[in-house]
Design an enzyme around this catalytic site. Structure first.
Site, PDB file in Angstrom:
ATOM      1  N   TRP A 405       0.833  -1.202   0.000  1.00 40.92           N
ATOM      2  CA  TRP A 405       0.000   0.000   0.000  1.00 40.92           C
ATOM      3  C   TRP A 405       0.866   1.249   0.000  1.00 40.92           C
ATOM      4  O   TRP A 405       0.654   2.172  -0.799  1.00 40.92           O
ATOM      5  CB  TRP A 405      -0.919   0.027   1.223  1.00 40.92           C
ATOM      6  CG  TRP A 405      -1.789   1.266   1.249  1.00 40.92           C
ATOM      7  CD1 TRP A 405      -3.044   1.382   0.723  1.00 40.92           C
ATOM      8  CD2 TRP A 405      -1.444   2.556   1.765  1.00 40.92           C
ATOM      9  NE1 TRP A 405      -3.514   2.672   0.892  1.00 40.92           N
ATOM     10  CE2 TRP A 405      -2.553   3.419   1.531  1.00 40.92           C
ATOM     11  CE3 TRP A 405      -0.324   3.081   2.407  1.00 40.92           C
ATOM     12  CZ2 TRP A 405      -2.563   4.753   1.914  1.00 40.92           C
ATOM     13  CZ3 TRP A 405      -0.333   4.423   2.781  1.00 40.92           C
ATOM     14  CH2 TRP A 405      -1.435   5.239   2.543  1.00 40.92           C
ATOM     15  N   TYR A 409       1.131   4.053  -2.959  1.00 44.70           N
ATOM     16  CA  TYR A 409       0.732   5.441  -2.718  1.00 44.70           C
ATOM     17  C   TYR A 409       1.862   6.402  -3.120  1.00 44.70           C
ATOM     18  O   TYR A 409       1.617   7.461  -3.712  1.00 44.70           O
ATOM     19  CB  TYR A 409       0.378   5.633  -1.243  1.00 44.70           C
ATOM     20  CG  TYR A 409      -0.175   7.002  -0.912  1.00 44.70           C
ATOM     21  CD1 TYR A 409      -1.497   7.322  -1.199  1.00 44.70           C
ATOM     22  CD2 TYR A 409       0.631   7.981  -0.327  1.00 44.70           C
ATOM     23  CE1 TYR A 409      -2.019   8.580  -0.905  1.00 44.70           C
ATOM     24  CE2 TYR A 409       0.126   9.241  -0.030  1.00 44.70           C
ATOM     25  CZ  TYR A 409      -1.195   9.534  -0.321  1.00 44.70           C
ATOM     26  OH  TYR A 409      -1.695  10.783  -0.033  1.00 44.70           O
ATOM     27  N   ASP A 425      -6.260  -0.768   0.336  1.00 47.33           N
ATOM     28  CA  ASP A 425      -6.744   0.464   0.953  1.00 47.33           C
ATOM     29  C   ASP A 425      -8.182   0.263   1.445  1.00 47.33           C
ATOM     30  O   ASP A 425      -9.082  -0.077   0.666  1.00 47.33           O
ATOM     31  CB  ASP A 425      -6.694   1.609  -0.056  1.00 47.33           C
ATOM     32  CG  ASP A 425      -7.050   2.942   0.548  1.00 47.33           C
ATOM     33  OD1 ASP A 425      -6.133   3.676   0.921  1.00 47.33           O
ATOM     34  OD2 ASP A 425      -8.262   3.254   0.654  1.00 47.33           O
TER      35      ASP A 425
END
Length: 460
Positions: A405, A409, A425
């Site tokens: 994650w 990002y 997410d």
């Protein structure tokens, strides 16, 4: 070796229609006038036998054409195709815009891309018909032209702000390329606006539609106290040796800058464009995502952009700090870092040696930030355009404490990967479930999954 050719008929139709979707994607050079223009130029469309098309302004200038004074090619938004491809040429162009070639020369640019200078030159000539040195020179000339026509900066300061080594070099290059000196161009400009005469204000053009409110709301909720602030539709942040302010206008963002060293201006401009995702192609994104289960969200938020970052390392630390806590909580912790080691956000080299005890971080989180800082400081990870996004993400995953994650990002915002998807997410999963969107639809959103994520995050 001939450069990659554009489709003549498609380009000519776009020019004849003054189609704004193609602005920044190519330039029209007119053989009879020796001038090159944007596709949206208001001048009468020349006969097809009298035009050539070039992918980059540097290619047109190398062929002996000068920029049009009516449509002003220096104001074109960037070509979105380079970000989508994310290849060596695209990354090299990003670094040139960031001033890398001015700082270290083409040899330094090649080293940062981990290839030889000869190979970099060959790639540029194959794709654009000119080498990276010519591209860097055109970038300097076009920025200088904008400064001369939009600001009250003295010619001497314009030279250094645009990246020239001396005023003499600036004068000679502009006369040789454009046929007039900087002073002669300045003499043709009418009275400057009060804001331009008083300070340094530039226009950053964008493609429409653009969701201004959505962009500023995103930045406001994540603004680091002491470093940046958002007041309505005004974004302000500290930068090395000064401040910048961004405010929207019709079709543009106004960039007001105060810098102790104007030689940093090119870098500030390039990073503001990335922060605001100004080179995106909203029509292509909407067309692709609007044909999927995201159609209602795309229709509700036309022109939604993926907020970038002014500094890649800063964004990576934001992502680490934001793991498993609220956005407001992350802001508070990041503000403490700035308060102790500011006024700017600490560089990777500084943070690697910084004292982060007593700020509210766990020992594990501190170790993750410091490990990342060491890898960025010694060049193993490049978060400002030098590394291919997939390679950079792979290197990020080697840092203990950075999972899929967090890496995704960072890829989405810092590496400008339009297809990055933050796997796992929780908000995205909840929004998809609420809208009845099956998980396998994620693959249908390629190559724009980063924009799909923003639509889902922004949905109510």
């Amino acid at each position: 070796m001939a450069p990659v050719e554009l489709d003549f008929d498609s380009c000519y139709r776009a020019v004849s229609a003054r189609d704004a979707r193609f602005d920044g994607r190519f330039y029209t050079a007119v053989k009879t006038t020796r001038i090159y223009c944007r596709p949206i130029c208001p001048a009468r469309t020349p006969a097809s036998r009298n035009v050539r098309f070039y992918r980059h302004a540097a290619s047109a200038e190398a062929a002996g054409f000068r920029p049009c004074k009516r449509c002003r090619p220096e104001l074109s938004p960037g070509d979105p195709g380079w970000d989508l491809r994310g290849d060596l040429i695209g990354r090299a162009l990003r670094l040139i815009d960031d001033g890398a070639a001015d700082d270290t020369g083409v040899a330094g640019l090649a080293r940062r891309l981990h290839i030889t200078e000869r190979h970099l030159h060959r790639l540029f000539v194959t794709e654009l018909g000119v080498g990276p040195l010519a591209v860097a020179r055109t970038r300097r000339l076009l920025l200088a032209k904008q400064l001369l026509t939009e600001t009250g900066l003295p010619v001497t300061e314009v030279a250094f702000a645009a990246g020239f080594g001396s005023v003499r070099q600036f004068n000679a290059t502009m006369r040789e390329t454009y046929g007039f000196t900087p002073s002669e161009l300045r003499g043709t400009v009418g009275p400057l606006s009060e804001s331009s005469a008083a300070g340094l204000r530039l226009r950053l053009h964008r493609r429409e539609p653009y969701d201004v409110e959505g962009m500023f709301a995103f930045l406001a909720s994540r603004a680091i106290p002491g470093l940046e602030s958002v007041d309505g539709l005004t974004y302000t942040r500290l930068v090395a040796g000064g401040t910048l302010t961004l405010t929207p206008g019709p079709g543009v963002f106004h960039l007001d800058v105060k810098l102790d060293d104007t030689r940093q201006l090119a870098r500030v401009v390039a990073r503001c464009r990335r922060l605001l995702d100004l080179d995106a192609d909203p029509d292509a994104i909407a067309s692709a995502l609007g044909a999927t289960s995201l159609e209602p969200l795309v229709a509700a938020r036309p022109g939604l952009r993926v907020p970038g970052t002014f500094d890649g390392f800063e964004l990576a630390v934001r992502a680490i700090v934001g793991q498993q806590i609220s956005v407001a909580g992350a802001r508070t912790l990041l503000g403490r870092i700035v308060s102790r080691h500011g006024p700017l956000f600490p560089s990777a080299a500084v943070l690697a040696e910084a004292d982060l005890d007593g700020l509210g971080f766990t020992t594990r989180r501190i170790l993750t930030m410091k490990d990342l800082a060491e890898r960025v400081a010694d060049g193993r990870i490049d978060l400002d355009g030098g590394q291919e996004p997939g390679h950079a993400v792979a290197e990020l995953l080697k840092v203990p404490g950075i999972g899929p994650w967090t890496a995704a990002y960072i890829g989405l915002r810092a590496l400008r990967d339009p297809d990055a998807w933050p796997t796992g997410d929780l908000v995205l999963n909840k929004r998809m479930a609420a809208l009845g969107i099956p998980a396998d639809h994620i693959e249908r959103w390629r190559p724009w999954r980063a924009y799909a994520a923003l639509h889902l995050w922004s949905s109510k």
